[in-house]
Design a protein around this motif. Structure first.
Motif, PDB file in Angstrom:
ATOM      1  N   ARG A  65      21.427  71.700   7.970  1.00 28.60           N
ATOM      2  CA  ARG A  65      21.680  72.993   7.333  1.00 28.60           C
ATOM      3  C   ARG A  65      22.842  73.742   7.990  1.00 28.60           C
ATOM      4  O   ARG A  65      23.071  74.918   7.705  1.00 28.60           O
ATOM      5  N   GLY A  66      23.546  73.059   8.874  1.00 27.61           N
ATOM      6  CA  GLY A  66      24.744  73.640   9.466  1.00 27.61           C
ATOM      7  C   GLY A  66      24.528  74.388  10.756  1.00 27.61           C
ATOM      8  O   GLY A  66      25.457  75.051  11.250  1.00 27.61           O
ATOM      9  N   LYS A  67      23.350  74.309  11.343  1.00 24.00           N
ATOM     10  CA  LYS A  67      23.083  75.009  12.597  1.00 24.00           C
ATOM     11  C   LYS A  67      23.713  74.240  13.766  1.00 24.00           C
ATOM     12  O   LYS A  67      23.660  73.013  13.820  1.00 24.00           O
ATOM     13  N   ARG A  68      24.289  74.972  14.691  1.00 27.95           N
ATOM     14  CA  ARG A  68      24.807  74.354  15.902  1.00 27.95           C
ATOM     15  C   ARG A  68      23.648  73.920  16.790  1.00 27.95           C
ATOM     16  O   ARG A  68      22.519  74.372  16.619  1.00 27.95           O
ATOM     17  N   HIS A  69      23.943  73.027  17.752  1.00 27.22           N
ATOM     18  CA  HIS A  69      22.884  72.466  18.591  1.00 27.22           C
ATOM     19  C   HIS A  69      22.010  73.538  19.250  1.00 27.22           C
ATOM     20  O   HIS A  69      20.772  73.457  19.150  1.00 27.22           O
ATOM     21  N   PRO A  70      22.565  74.555  19.922  1.00 22.52           N
ATOM     22  CA  PRO A  70      21.682  75.553  20.556  1.00 22.52           C
ATOM     23  C   PRO A  70      20.779  76.267  19.553  1.00 22.52           C
ATOM     24  O   PRO A  70      19.617  76.556  19.857  1.00 22.52           O
ATOM     25  N   HIS A  71      21.317  76.555  18.361  1.00 18.35           N
ATOM     26  CA  HIS A  71      20.524  77.230  17.329  1.00 18.35           C
ATOM     27  C   HIS A  71      19.395  76.315  16.844  1.00 18.35           C
ATOM     28  O   HIS A  71      18.244  76.753  16.695  1.00 18.35           O
ATOM     29  N   ALA A  72      19.717  75.039  16.631  1.00 12.50           N
ATOM     30  CA  ALA A  72      18.698  74.092  16.177  1.00 12.50           C
ATOM     31  C   ALA A  72      17.592  73.927  17.215  1.00 12.50           C
ATOM     32  O   ALA A  72      16.408  73.808  16.862  1.00 12.50           O
ATOM     33  N   ILE A  73      17.949  73.945  18.482  1.00 11.99           N
ATOM     34  CA  ILE A  73      16.944  73.842  19.543  1.00 11.99           C
ATOM     35  C   ILE A  73      16.052  75.073  19.555  1.00 11.99           C
ATOM     36  O   ILE A  73      14.831  74.971  19.750  1.00 11.99           O
ATOM     37  N   ARG A  74      16.609  76.244  19.322  1.00 11.63           N
ATOM     38  CA  ARG A  74      15.781  77.457  19.279  1.00 11.63           C
ATOM     39  C   ARG A  74      14.832  77.422  18.089  1.00 11.63           C
ATOM     40  O   ARG A  74      13.682  77.885  18.185  1.00 11.63           O
ATOM     41  N   ILE A  75      15.288  76.884  16.957  1.00 15.59           N
ATOM     42  CA  ILE A  75      14.401  76.738  15.796  1.00 15.59           C
ATOM     43  C   ILE A  75      13.234  75.817  16.133  1.00 15.59           C
ATOM     44  O   ILE A  75      12.075  76.107  15.811  1.00 15.59           O
ATOM     45  N   LEU A  76      13.534  74.715  16.794  1.00 10.29           N
ATOM     46  CA  LEU A  76      12.473  73.784  17.196  1.00 10.29           C
ATOM     47  C   LEU A  76      11.548  74.424  18.223  1.00 10.29           C
ATOM     48  O   LEU A  76      10.319  74.266  18.151  1.00 10.29           O
ATOM     49  N   ALA A  77      12.117  75.153  19.178  1.00  7.60           N
ATOM     50  CA  ALA A  77      11.292  75.832  20.190  1.00  7.60           C
ATOM     51  C   ALA A  77      10.365  76.851  19.535  1.00  7.60           C
ATOM     52  O   ALA A  77       9.207  77.014  19.955  1.00  7.60           O
ATOM     53  N   ARG A  78      10.838  77.524  18.498  1.00 11.19           N
ATOM     54  CA  ARG A  78      10.002  78.496  17.788  1.00 11.19           C
ATOM     55  C   ARG A  78       8.815  77.800  17.126  1.00 11.19           C
ATOM     56  O   ARG A  78       7.689  78.323  17.128  1.00 11.19           O
ATOM     57  N   ALA A  79       9.047  76.616  16.573  1.00 11.03           N
ATOM     58  CA  ALA A  79       7.946  75.862  15.967  1.00 11.03           C
ATOM     59  C   ALA A  79       6.937  75.427  17.024  1.00 11.03           C
ATOM     60  O   ALA A  79       5.715  75.492  16.809  1.00 11.03           O
ATOM     61  N   TRP A  80       7.431  74.991  18.196  1.00  8.09           N
ATOM     62  CA  TRP A  80       6.520  74.600  19.273  1.00  8.09           C
ATOM     63  C   TRP A  80       5.714  75.791  19.776  1.00  8.09           C
ATOM     64  O   TRP A  80       4.552  75.642  20.176  1.00  8.09           O
ATOM     65  N   ILE A  81       6.297  76.979  19.768  1.00  8.89           N
ATOM     66  CA  ILE A  81       5.559  78.165  20.211  1.00  8.89           C
ATOM     67  C   ILE A  81       4.384  78.433  19.289  1.00  8.89           C
ATOM     68  O   ILE A  81       3.298  78.840  19.737  1.00  8.89           O
ATOM     69  N   ARG A  82       4.545  78.188  17.992  1.00  7.82           N
ATOM     70  CA  ARG A  82       3.413  78.366  17.072  1.00  7.82           C
ATOM     71  C   ARG A  82       2.283  77.395  17.420  1.00  7.82           C
ATOM     72  O   ARG A  82       1.097  77.745  17.331  1.00  7.82           O
TER      73      ARG A  82
END
Length: 269
Positions: free
Chosen positions: A214-231
């Protein structure tokens, strides 16, 4: 480690040979080599046979033959410095002794951390998570744990950890920007875990790949994944049940299904 950088700088100027021999200069075998051969003169008569005997005495496990290591030593650039033999020997030995002492302290600290984490009542909740590792587990429990305890929901945890963006709205204007006022240690702990997890977990790899697509840079994509892990962590924490990596997962996560129903810790039923 600054001590290793100081030794690197000394060797770069006066004895570059050992710098490219082993994977790490501050490894036990690298320091043993410098202690035995602290100057170019001391290693001038080194042969493959002698180096092989040295490697066996020091339990070298790098799987590189002595001939290859000796070739690396010989291919190093010529030193640019002009310290005399005794001075260079003294300086190299001082740095080697300092590094050995520091590495011993770090080993003791890592053991202390491992023991403390193992005894922590909540460490078992997250220990089964993919590639979390002992040190990273300690960071998550120590930094993210207190946020989980006081938060009202997973969204609040994600915001305080710094893996959720912040929205600014004024009239008809709306912008979504990177969140700055966060617990930076907690964000580092979660992003390191998230980045590691995608290399060992199909679901995590899928979320990361989707964000990148979806065009996210690596740091942004990692934060998205980290947010899912927090759930997921939020559900495990609040129900006091351990994460279960064997449970089937879908791209649309269901956190209640991700914890082991029968693995309640601390005697809570």
């Amino acid at each position: 480690m600054s001590a290793a950088s100081q030794l690197d700088a000394l060797l770069s100027a006066h004895w570059p040979g050992p710098l490219g021999m082993f994977d790490r200069l501050d490894s036990p075998i690298g320091l043993a080599f410098l202690a035995r051969y602290p100057t170019p003169v001391s290693a001038s008569r080194l042969t493959a046979a002698r180096l092989g005997a040295f490697l066996r005495r020091n339990s070298y496990s790098g799987k590189k033959p002595p001939e290859e290591l000796l070739a690396r030593l010989g291919q190093a650039p010529k030193p640019t410095g002009c310290l005399d033999e005794s001075t260079l020997t003294g300086l190299v030995n001082a740095h080697v002794n300092q590094l050995r002492a520091l590495l011993a302290i770090l080993k003791e600290l890592n053991h202390t951390i491992a023991v403390a984490v193992e005894a922590h009542p909540y460490a078992g909740l997250f220990a089964p998570m993919p590639r979390i590792g002992g040190l990273n587990l300690a960071q998550v429990v120590g930094e993210v744990g207190p946020i989980l305890e006081r938060a009202e929901n997973a969204a609040q945890v994600a915001a305080e950890v710094g893996v959720a963006p912040v929205t600014h709205e004024s009239g008809t204007r709306r912008s979504v920007v990177f969140r700055m006022a966060v617990n930076h240690h907690a964000r580092q702990a979660m992003t390191v875990f998230a980045d590691n997890s995608r290399h060992a977990d199909e679901w995590a790899a899928g979320l990361y790949a989707d964000a990148r697509a979806r065009g996210k840079r690596h740091p942004h994509a990692i934060r998205i994944l980290a947010r899912a892990w927090i759930r997921v962590m939020w559900q495990c924490w609040k129900t006091n049940t351990a994460y279960d990596p064997s449970r089937p997962r879908q791209q649309k996560w269901r956190p209640a299904e991700w914890c082991t129903a029968g693995a309640l810790l601390m005697g809570v039923s």
